[in-house]
Design a protein around this motif. Structure first.
Motif, PDB file in Angstrom:
ATOM      1  N   PHE A   8       0.830  -1.203   0.000  1.00 26.96           N
ATOM      2  CA  PHE A   8       0.000   0.000   0.000  1.00 26.96           C
ATOM      3  C   PHE A   8       0.871   1.262   0.000  1.00 26.96           C
ATOM      4  O   PHE A   8       0.638   2.193  -0.769  1.00 26.96           O
ATOM      5  CB  PHE A   8      -0.922   0.000   1.225  1.00 26.96           C
ATOM      6  CG  PHE A   8      -1.754   1.222   1.350  1.00 26.96           C
ATOM      7  CD1 PHE A   8      -2.900   1.385   0.585  1.00 26.96           C
ATOM      8  CD2 PHE A   8      -1.396   2.219   2.236  1.00 26.96           C
ATOM      9  CE1 PHE A   8      -3.676   2.533   0.702  1.00 26.96           C
ATOM     10  CE2 PHE A   8      -2.160   3.366   2.359  1.00 26.96           C
ATOM     11  CZ  PHE A   8      -3.300   3.522   1.587  1.00 26.96           C
ATOM     12  N   VAL A   9       1.895   1.281   0.840  1.00 30.01           N
ATOM     13  CA  VAL A   9       2.786   2.443   0.936  1.00 30.01           C
ATOM     14  C   VAL A   9       3.531   2.672  -0.379  1.00 30.01           C
ATOM     15  O   VAL A   9       3.632   3.808  -0.860  1.00 30.01           O
ATOM     16  CB  VAL A   9       3.776   2.280   2.120  1.00 30.01           C
ATOM     17  CG1 VAL A   9       4.884   3.302   2.070  1.00 30.01           C
ATOM     18  CG2 VAL A   9       3.027   2.353   3.442  1.00 30.01           C
ATOM     19  N   ASP A  36       2.616   1.735  -3.376  1.00 29.69           N
ATOM     20  CA  ASP A  36       1.646   2.168  -4.372  1.00 29.69           C
ATOM     21  C   ASP A  36       1.301   3.645  -4.187  1.00 29.69           C
ATOM     22  O   ASP A  36       1.263   4.407  -5.150  1.00 29.69           O
ATOM     23  CB  ASP A  36       0.381   1.322  -4.281  1.00 29.69           C
ATOM     24  CG  ASP A  36      -0.619   1.688  -5.350  1.00 29.69           C
ATOM     25  OD1 ASP A  36      -0.287   1.521  -6.538  1.00 29.69           O
ATOM     26  OD2 ASP A  36      -1.728   2.142  -4.997  1.00 29.69           O
ATOM     27  N   ARG A  37       1.045   4.065  -2.968  1.00 27.49           N
ATOM     28  CA  ARG A  37       0.707   5.478  -2.701  1.00 27.49           C
ATOM     29  C   ARG A  37       1.877   6.391  -3.029  1.00 27.49           C
ATOM     30  O   ARG A  37       1.695   7.463  -3.595  1.00 27.49           O
ATOM     31  CB  ARG A  37       0.278   5.682  -1.243  1.00 27.49           C
ATOM     32  CG  ARG A  37      -1.011   5.023  -0.912  1.00 27.49           C
ATOM     33  CD  ARG A  37      -2.162   5.619  -1.732  1.00 27.49           C
ATOM     34  NE  ARG A  37      -3.316   4.766  -1.617  1.00 27.49           N
ATOM     35  CZ  ARG A  37      -3.931   4.191  -2.641  1.00 27.49           C
ATOM     36  NH1 ARG A  37      -3.522   4.370  -3.866  1.00 27.49           N
ATOM     37  NH2 ARG A  37      -4.971   3.425  -2.451  1.00 27.49           N
ATOM     38  N   TRP A  38       3.085   5.974  -2.683  1.00 30.71           N
ATOM     39  CA  TRP A  38       4.251   6.797  -2.993  1.00 30.71           C
ATOM     40  C   TRP A  38       4.382   6.958  -4.507  1.00 30.71           C
ATOM     41  O   TRP A  38       4.606   8.064  -5.000  1.00 30.71           O
ATOM     42  CB  TRP A  38       5.522   6.168  -2.421  1.00 30.71           C
ATOM     43  CG  TRP A  38       6.725   7.001  -2.714  1.00 30.71           C
ATOM     44  CD1 TRP A  38       7.224   8.016  -1.956  1.00 30.71           C
ATOM     45  CD2 TRP A  38       7.557   6.933  -3.885  1.00 30.71           C
ATOM     46  NE1 TRP A  38       8.316   8.571  -2.568  1.00 30.71           N
ATOM     47  CE2 TRP A  38       8.542   7.935  -3.760  1.00 30.71           C
ATOM     48  CE3 TRP A  38       7.559   6.131  -5.015  1.00 30.71           C
ATOM     49  CZ2 TRP A  38       9.519   8.136  -4.718  1.00 30.71           C
ATOM     50  CZ3 TRP A  38       8.528   6.335  -5.978  1.00 30.71           C
ATOM     51  CH2 TRP A  38       9.503   7.332  -5.823  1.00 30.71           C
ATOM     52  N   ARG A  65       2.071   6.769  -6.782  1.00 34.40           N
ATOM     53  CA  ARG A  65       0.992   7.623  -7.295  1.00 34.40           C
ATOM     54  C   ARG A  65       1.279   9.096  -7.062  1.00 34.40           C
ATOM     55  O   ARG A  65       0.956   9.932  -7.898  1.00 34.40           O
ATOM     56  CB  ARG A  65      -0.334   7.279  -6.624  1.00 34.40           C
ATOM     57  CG  ARG A  65      -0.961   6.016  -7.112  1.00 34.40           C
ATOM     58  CD  ARG A  65      -2.244   5.754  -6.330  1.00 34.40           C
ATOM     59  NE  ARG A  65      -2.748   4.437  -6.627  1.00 34.40           N
ATOM     60  CZ  ARG A  65      -3.918   4.224  -7.194  1.00 34.40           C
ATOM     61  NH1 ARG A  65      -4.697   5.229  -7.517  1.00 34.40           N
ATOM     62  NH2 ARG A  65      -4.308   2.996  -7.434  1.00 34.40           N
ATOM     63  N   GLU A  66       1.867   9.408  -5.921  1.00 34.37           N
ATOM     64  CA  GLU A  66       2.079  10.806  -5.547  1.00 34.37           C
ATOM     65  C   GLU A  66       3.362  11.396  -6.118  1.00 34.37           C
ATOM     66  O   GLU A  66       3.462  12.611  -6.258  1.00 34.37           O
ATOM     67  CB  GLU A  66       2.083  10.946  -4.028  1.00 34.37           C
ATOM     68  CG  GLU A  66       0.729  10.654  -3.402  1.00 34.37           C
ATOM     69  CD  GLU A  66       0.771  10.632  -1.887  1.00 34.37           C
ATOM     70  OE1 GLU A  66       1.821  11.001  -1.296  1.00 34.37           O
ATOM     71  OE2 GLU A  66      -0.232  10.226  -1.286  1.00 34.37           O
ATOM     72  N   THR A  75       0.390   4.133 -10.248  1.00 34.69           N
ATOM     73  CA  THR A  75       0.159   2.801  -9.712  1.00 34.69           C
ATOM     74  C   THR A  75       0.860   1.710 -10.501  1.00 34.69           C
ATOM     75  O   THR A  75       1.218   0.676  -9.954  1.00 34.69           O
ATOM     76  CB  THR A  75      -1.350   2.502  -9.603  1.00 34.69           C
ATOM     77  OG1 THR A  75      -1.519   1.240  -8.970  1.00 34.69           O
ATOM     78  CG2 THR A  75      -2.015   2.482 -10.951  1.00 34.69           C
ATOM     79  N   GLY A 129       4.211   1.335  -9.028  1.00 38.50           N
ATOM     80  CA  GLY A 129       4.090   0.679  -7.729  1.00 38.50           C
ATOM     81  C   GLY A 129       3.922  -0.821  -7.869  1.00 38.50           C
ATOM     82  O   GLY A 129       4.568  -1.603  -7.167  1.00 38.50           O
TER      83      GLY A 129
END
Length: 119
Positions: A21-22, A24-26, A28-29, A35, A38
């Motif tokens: 999750f971390v 993937d979020r990193w 994306r941002e 994604t 990620g």
């Protein structure tokens, strides 16, 4: 599988899933690839770790359920790879479609091989 092995899988997954999750979020941002990057990172890293676990000759019995099945199983994601690739197919984004598959397998297979050799 006994109860202690099942518990080891749960503990490994409790680390692998949040890490996925971390990442993937990193991605994306902080990247344009979002994604997809990620997914690629966790799948290649998971391939390396799983290869390493598989290559360990004298590993204790707890390593495979904890790291190989629990951690790697929760970290990596075939379903997301399949979904993202399908979206490229539907959109007729052939370069992205081919690149996604080529990068995943082109990096994932050598990663599992390298991990196995290091193990």
């Amino acid at each position: 599988m006994n109860a202690s092995s099942a518990l080891l899988v749960v503990v490994g997954a409790a680390v692998g899933a949040p890490l996925r999750f971390v990442v993937d979020r990193w991605a994306r941002e902080h990247t344009r690839a979002g994604t997809i990057l990620g997914t690629l990172v966790v799948n290649v890293a998971g391939s390396l770790v799983l290869g390493l676990v598989a290559g360990l000759r004298d590993a204790p019995d707890w390593v495979l359920p904890l790291v190989g099945i629990g951690f790697c199983g929760a970290l990596t994601t075939f379903s997301t790879l399949a979904f993202e690739t399908w979206v490229f197919f539907e959109e007729r984004a052939w370069r992205a479609f081919a690149a996604n598959l080529a990068l995943t397998f082109g990096l994932g297979l050598p990663a599992v091989w390298l991990g196995f050799l290091l193990g």
